[in-house]
Design an enzyme around this catalytic site. Structure first.
Site, mmCIF file in Angstrom:
data_model
loop_
_atom_site.group_PDB
_atom_site.id
_atom_site.type_symbol
_atom_site.label_atom_id
_atom_site.label_comp_id
_atom_site.label_asym_id
_atom_site.label_seq_id
_atom_site.Cartn_x
_atom_site.Cartn_y
_atom_site.Cartn_z
ATOM 1 N N ASP A 12 0.818 -1.219 0.000
ATOM 2 C CA ASP A 12 0.000 0.000 0.000
ATOM 3 C C ASP A 12 0.850 1.266 0.000
ATOM 4 O O ASP A 12 0.440 2.295 0.541
ATOM 5 C CB ASP A 12 -0.955 0.020 1.213
ATOM 6 C CG ASP A 12 -1.762 -1.257 1.296
ATOM 7 O OD1 ASP A 12 -2.264 -1.698 0.255
ATOM 8 O OD2 ASP A 12 -1.883 -1.810 2.409
ATOM 9 N N GLU A 13 2.013 1.218 -0.617
ATOM 10 C CA GLU A 13 2.885 2.400 -0.661
ATOM 11 C C GLU A 13 2.464 3.377 -1.751
ATOM 12 O O GLU A 13 3.025 4.484 -1.834
ATOM 13 C CB GLU A 13 4.346 1.989 -0.898
ATOM 14 C CG GLU A 13 4.960 1.148 0.204
ATOM 15 C CD GLU A 13 4.808 -0.344 -0.073
ATOM 16 O OE1 GLU A 13 4.059 -0.691 -1.001
ATOM 17 O OE2 GLU A 13 5.420 -1.147 0.652
ATOM 18 N N LYS A 15 1.972 2.138 -5.162
ATOM 19 C CA LYS A 15 2.623 1.645 -6.383
ATOM 20 C C LYS A 15 1.773 1.886 -7.620
ATOM 21 O O LYS A 15 2.280 2.251 -8.672
ATOM 22 C CB LYS A 15 2.930 0.139 -6.260
ATOM 23 C CG LYS A 15 3.976 -0.175 -5.222
ATOM 24 C CD LYS A 15 4.232 -1.661 -5.121
ATOM 25 C CE LYS A 15 3.093 -2.425 -4.484
ATOM 26 N NZ LYS A 15 2.839 -2.125 -3.078
ATOM 27 N N ALA A 38 -3.690 -7.901 -3.987
ATOM 28 C CA ALA A 38 -3.238 -6.524 -4.226
ATOM 29 C C ALA A 38 -4.420 -5.642 -4.591
ATOM 30 O O ALA A 38 -5.416 -6.118 -5.129
ATOM 31 C CB ALA A 38 -2.241 -6.518 -5.378
ATOM 32 N N GLY A 39 -4.290 -4.380 -4.297
ATOM 33 C CA GLY A 39 -5.300 -3.418 -4.712
ATOM 34 C C GLY A 39 -4.582 -2.135 -5.055
ATOM 35 O O GLY A 39 -4.106 -1.435 -4.173
ATOM 36 N N HIS A 40 -4.415 -1.870 -6.336
ATOM 37 C CA HIS A 40 -3.683 -0.678 -6.745
ATOM 38 C C HIS A 40 -4.670 0.403 -7.150
ATOM 39 O O HIS A 40 -5.424 0.264 -8.102
ATOM 40 C CB HIS A 40 -2.723 -1.020 -7.899
ATOM 41 C CG HIS A 40 -1.599 -1.910 -7.458
ATOM 42 N ND1 HIS A 40 -0.749 -2.546 -8.325
ATOM 43 C CD2 HIS A 40 -1.179 -2.253 -6.216
ATOM 44 C CE1 HIS A 40 0.142 -3.248 -7.625
ATOM 45 N NE2 HIS A 40 -0.111 -3.084 -6.355
ATOM 46 N N THR A 41 -4.644 1.490 -6.391
ATOM 47 C CA THR A 41 -5.621 2.551 -6.610
ATOM 48 C C THR A 41 -5.014 3.668 -7.447
ATOM 49 O O THR A 41 -3.908 4.119 -7.186
ATOM 50 C CB THR A 41 -6.057 3.137 -5.240
ATOM 51 O OG1 THR A 41 -6.487 2.060 -4.432
ATOM 52 C CG2 THR A 41 -7.176 4.152 -5.389
ATOM 53 N N THR A 128 -5.989 -11.642 3.203
ATOM 54 C CA THR A 128 -7.091 -11.021 2.458
ATOM 55 C C THR A 128 -8.130 -12.072 2.065
ATOM 56 O O THR A 128 -9.162 -11.740 1.496
ATOM 57 C CB THR A 128 -6.563 -10.345 1.169
ATOM 58 O OG1 THR A 128 -5.940 -11.349 0.372
ATOM 59 C CG2 THR A 128 -5.566 -9.239 1.476
ATOM 60 N N GLN A 221 2.172 -6.001 -3.091
ATOM 61 C CA GLN A 221 2.479 -6.058 -1.647
ATOM 62 C C GLN A 221 3.778 -5.269 -1.393
ATOM 63 O O GLN A 221 4.030 -4.311 -2.094
ATOM 64 C CB GLN A 221 2.581 -7.506 -1.145
ATOM 65 C CG GLN A 221 1.252 -8.263 -1.127
ATOM 66 C CD GLN A 221 0.864 -8.828 -2.471
ATOM 67 O OE1 GLN A 221 1.630 -9.520 -3.105
ATOM 68 N NE2 GLN A 221 -0.351 -8.557 -2.914
ATOM 69 N N THR A 236 2.988 -12.545 2.985
ATOM 70 C CA THR A 236 2.242 -13.178 1.903
ATOM 71 C C THR A 236 3.066 -14.372 1.400
ATOM 72 O O THR A 236 4.136 -14.662 1.938
ATOM 73 C CB THR A 236 1.881 -12.154 0.800
ATOM 74 O OG1 THR A 236 0.929 -12.761 -0.082
ATOM 75 C CG2 THR A 236 3.101 -11.675 0.016
ATOM 76 N N ARG A 302 -6.252 0.464 7.948
ATOM 77 C CA ARG A 302 -4.833 0.092 8.028
ATOM 78 C C ARG A 302 -4.250 0.588 9.343
ATOM 79 O O ARG A 302 -4.621 1.662 9.824
ATOM 80 C CB ARG A 302 -4.058 0.711 6.875
ATOM 81 C CG ARG A 302 -4.472 0.145 5.537
ATOM 82 C CD ARG A 302 -3.670 0.778 4.398
ATOM 83 N NE ARG A 302 -4.185 0.324 3.112
ATOM 84 C CZ ARG A 302 -4.340 1.096 2.036
ATOM 85 N NH1 ARG A 302 -3.995 2.378 2.081
ATOM 86 N NH2 ARG A 302 -4.827 0.614 0.927
ATOM 87 N N ASP A 330 2.127 14.559 1.573
ATOM 88 C CA ASP A 330 1.068 15.530 1.886
ATOM 89 C C ASP A 330 0.298 15.148 3.151
ATOM 90 O O ASP A 330 -0.222 16.018 3.847
ATOM 91 C CB ASP A 330 0.079 15.626 0.710
ATOM 92 C CG ASP A 330 -0.465 14.259 0.319
ATOM 93 O OD1 ASP A 330 0.360 13.371 -0.008
ATOM 94 O OD2 ASP A 330 -1.691 14.062 0.365
ATOM 95 N N GLY A 410 0.064 13.806 -3.404
ATOM 96 C CA GLY A 410 -1.398 13.730 -3.400
ATOM 97 C C GLY A 410 -1.833 12.565 -4.249
ATOM 98 O O GLY A 410 -1.018 11.973 -4.964
HETATM 99 P P1 IMP Z 1 -2.561 -12.830 1.806
HETATM 100 O O1 IMP Z 1 -1.468 -12.548 0.845
HETATM 101 O O2 IMP Z 1 -3.911 -12.394 1.308
HETATM 102 O O3 IMP Z 1 -2.579 -14.221 2.316
HETATM 103 O O4 IMP Z 1 -2.300 -11.929 3.110
HETATM 104 C C1 IMP Z 1 -1.116 -12.091 3.906
HETATM 105 C C2 IMP Z 1 -0.762 -10.787 4.578
HETATM 106 O O5 IMP Z 1 -0.356 -9.847 3.588
HETATM 107 C C3 IMP Z 1 -1.925 -10.114 5.330
HETATM 108 O O6 IMP Z 1 -1.398 -9.411 6.432
HETATM 109 C C4 IMP Z 1 -2.467 -9.131 4.311
HETATM 110 O O7 IMP Z 1 -3.149 -8.066 4.922
HETATM 111 C C5 IMP Z 1 -1.184 -8.686 3.641
HETATM 112 N N1 IMP Z 1 -1.393 -8.261 2.259
HETATM 113 C C6 IMP Z 1 -1.646 -9.043 1.192
HETATM 114 N N2 IMP Z 1 -1.746 -8.296 0.082
HETATM 115 C C7 IMP Z 1 -1.554 -7.025 0.451
HETATM 116 C C8 IMP Z 1 -1.491 -5.791 -0.267
HETATM 117 O O8 IMP Z 1 -1.625 -5.729 -1.488
HETATM 118 N N3 IMP Z 1 -1.268 -4.676 0.482
HETATM 119 C C9 IMP Z 1 -1.048 -4.730 1.813
HETATM 120 N N4 IMP Z 1 -1.078 -5.855 2.525
HETATM 121 C C10 IMP Z 1 -1.323 -7.005 1.848
#
Ligand code: IMP
Length: 420
Positions: A12-13, A15, A38-41, A128, A221, A236, A302, A330, A410
């Site tokens: 969540d930096e 990316k 992953a969730g890239h916003t 997740t 990640q 992960t 978070r 910011d 930002g």
């Molecule tokens: P998993 O990869 O879903 O099994 O999660 C393992 C750990 O990695 C947990 O603490 C998740 O919250 C964290 N995690 C997995 N994917 C992400 C990500 O994209 N961003 C931040 N934390 C993540």
């Protein structure tokens, strides 16, 4: 030539945004590990887009996007993501190439993830629950189901054998489930995937490099979630570090030119596990609120804390970072001061390296403070940012021995300054 871009903290930096900004400089953007955890916003003209599987370069036609062999793919998520991007007018199918060697996340992998987490109780990873761990377990256990297997005559039989194995495993847990419900839409998504461009991506990428194309490898990640070097077992299941790009794409180390390491001006973590500089107080809450620190995949709040320089330096070293990128500067605007950990007090004395077990209660971060800065979100060049922020960046550079190439100020793609 290939450049790698990855996170130096617990994910969540930011990316997604940075890849979006950098991708016009590349012909190909390739994801090399992780999956829909992953969730890239990315915010474009005020509209928020979240990507889970597709590389963030998709917003910049004509660049080609590759999902590499190191990624684990949930076909249902992938289909949804493609249809949603297409509904927003983005051409995806001609520009997205998927490795035949990437492993598929089955509905029963997700059930196994949930059953295993439930059984861990207090000691849960905070996964997740996207089936990541069980899918990588099947990969290394040599039982996996890959994208290329979709073309086999016996693909249905292989699928059924794996599902039956998973059902036997789930029986070990006290976990109720409905197989039919969990499989809803899965087979339709497999058919959809059969219609996508599935390729030998290692050959494609190596040929592309020979032909002079520029590739950006996009990590997911962060370094501290790496299966080998992260805060194990709260990690992960893939190698999030730069070496993972070689394995996850089939690229030799000698082709890597730059390694962009992204870090926030503070730290966050989602899920369980040690977090030495965590702020479990009003300041932590303020940072969470100002930074919009809620998971892009799960929506979970978070955990927040101050920047941890020993861990940042560890990440810089492991990845061979050549360029630092600071994000979310910011968010700390307007505070009286910012703090950062510069060392740990341990039972062995004062240490600046990463201890083996960060959850050891003897480990205490030692802090220094620095003055904060005013509003930076309008700055259009590095020269325009306040001296206090430049000094903070200077402290980080001195500690890690690396220069900062970009500072993100930002959420919008326009809010970033490059340092000459
Ligand atoms: P998993 O990869 O879903 O099994 O999660 C393992 C750990 O990695 C947990 O603490 C998740 O919250 C964290 N995690 C997995 N994917 C992400 C990500 O994209 N961003 C931040 N934390 C993540």
């Amino acid at each position: 030539m290939i450049d790698v871009l990855l996170g130096l903290q617990w994910g969540d930096e930011g990316k997604g945004k940075v890849v979006d900004v950098l991708s016009p400089r590349y012909d190909i953007v390739a994801r090399y590990q992780g999956g829909p955890n992953a969730g890239h916003t990315i915010i474009i003209d005020g509209v928020k887009q979240v990507l889970h599987l597709i590389p963030s370069g998709i917003f910049h036609a004509p660049s080609v996007c590759v999902i590499g062999n190191g990624v684990v793919i949930d076909p249902v998520t992938l289909k949804k993501e493609i249809l949603s991007l297409e509904a927003a007018g983005i051409e995806v199918r001609s520009r997205l190439l998927i490795s035949d060697r990437a492993h598929l996340i089955l509905p029963t992998h997700k059930l196994l993830d949930a059953a295993s987490e439930k059984a861990k109780g207090e000691k849960k990873i905070g996964s997740t629950l996207r089936g990541i761990g069980p899918t990588y377990m099947d990969k290394t256990g040599r039982n996996g189901f890959r994208v290329g297997d979709l073309s086999h005559r016996d693909s249905e039989e292989r699928y059924n054998v794996l599902v039956q194995k998973h059902q036997r495993l789930i029986q070990q847990y006290d976990y109720e489930y409905n197989l039919q419900e969990s499989q809803a839409g899965f087979h339709e998504a497999l058919d959809f995937l059969r219609g996508m461009k599935r390729i030998n991506s290692e050959q494609y990428l190596n040929d592309a490099m020979t032909g002079g194309k520029k590739i950006l490898a996009e990590g997911a990640q962060g370094t501290l979630l790496d299966i080998d070097f992260g805060t194990y077992p709260y990690v992960t299941s893939s190698n999030t570090t730069s070496a993972g790009a070689c394995i996850g794409l089939g690229i030799a180390p000698r082709h890597i030119r730059k390694v962009y390491g992204i870090f926030k001006a503070y730290c966050t973590r989602v899920g369980s596990g040690p977090f030495p500089t965590e702020l479990d107080n009003d300041m932590g809450e303020l940072i969470r609120k100002q930074g919009g620190e809620f998971g892009a995949t799960t929506g979970r709040p978070r955990r927040t804390g101050w920047l941890d320089l020993p861990l940042l330096k560890y990440a810089v070293t492991l990845n061979g970072v050549t360029d630092l990128i600071m994000t979310k500067a910011d968010v700390l605007s307007g505070l009286d001061e910012v703090q950062y950990a510069y060392a740990y007090k341990t039972s062995n004395g004062i240490e600046e390296t990463c201890p083996y077990d960060l959850s050891d209660s003897d480990i205490q971060p030692l802090y220094k403070s620095a003055p904060s800065w005013g509003n930076v979100s309008e700055a259009k060049s590095y020269d325009e940012i306040p001296d206090t922020l430049k000094n903070y960046i200077g402290t980080i550079e001195e500690y890690t021995g690396q220069k900062t190439s970009f500072v993100s100020l930002g959420p919008d793609r326009s809010q970033i300054v490059e340092r000459a």
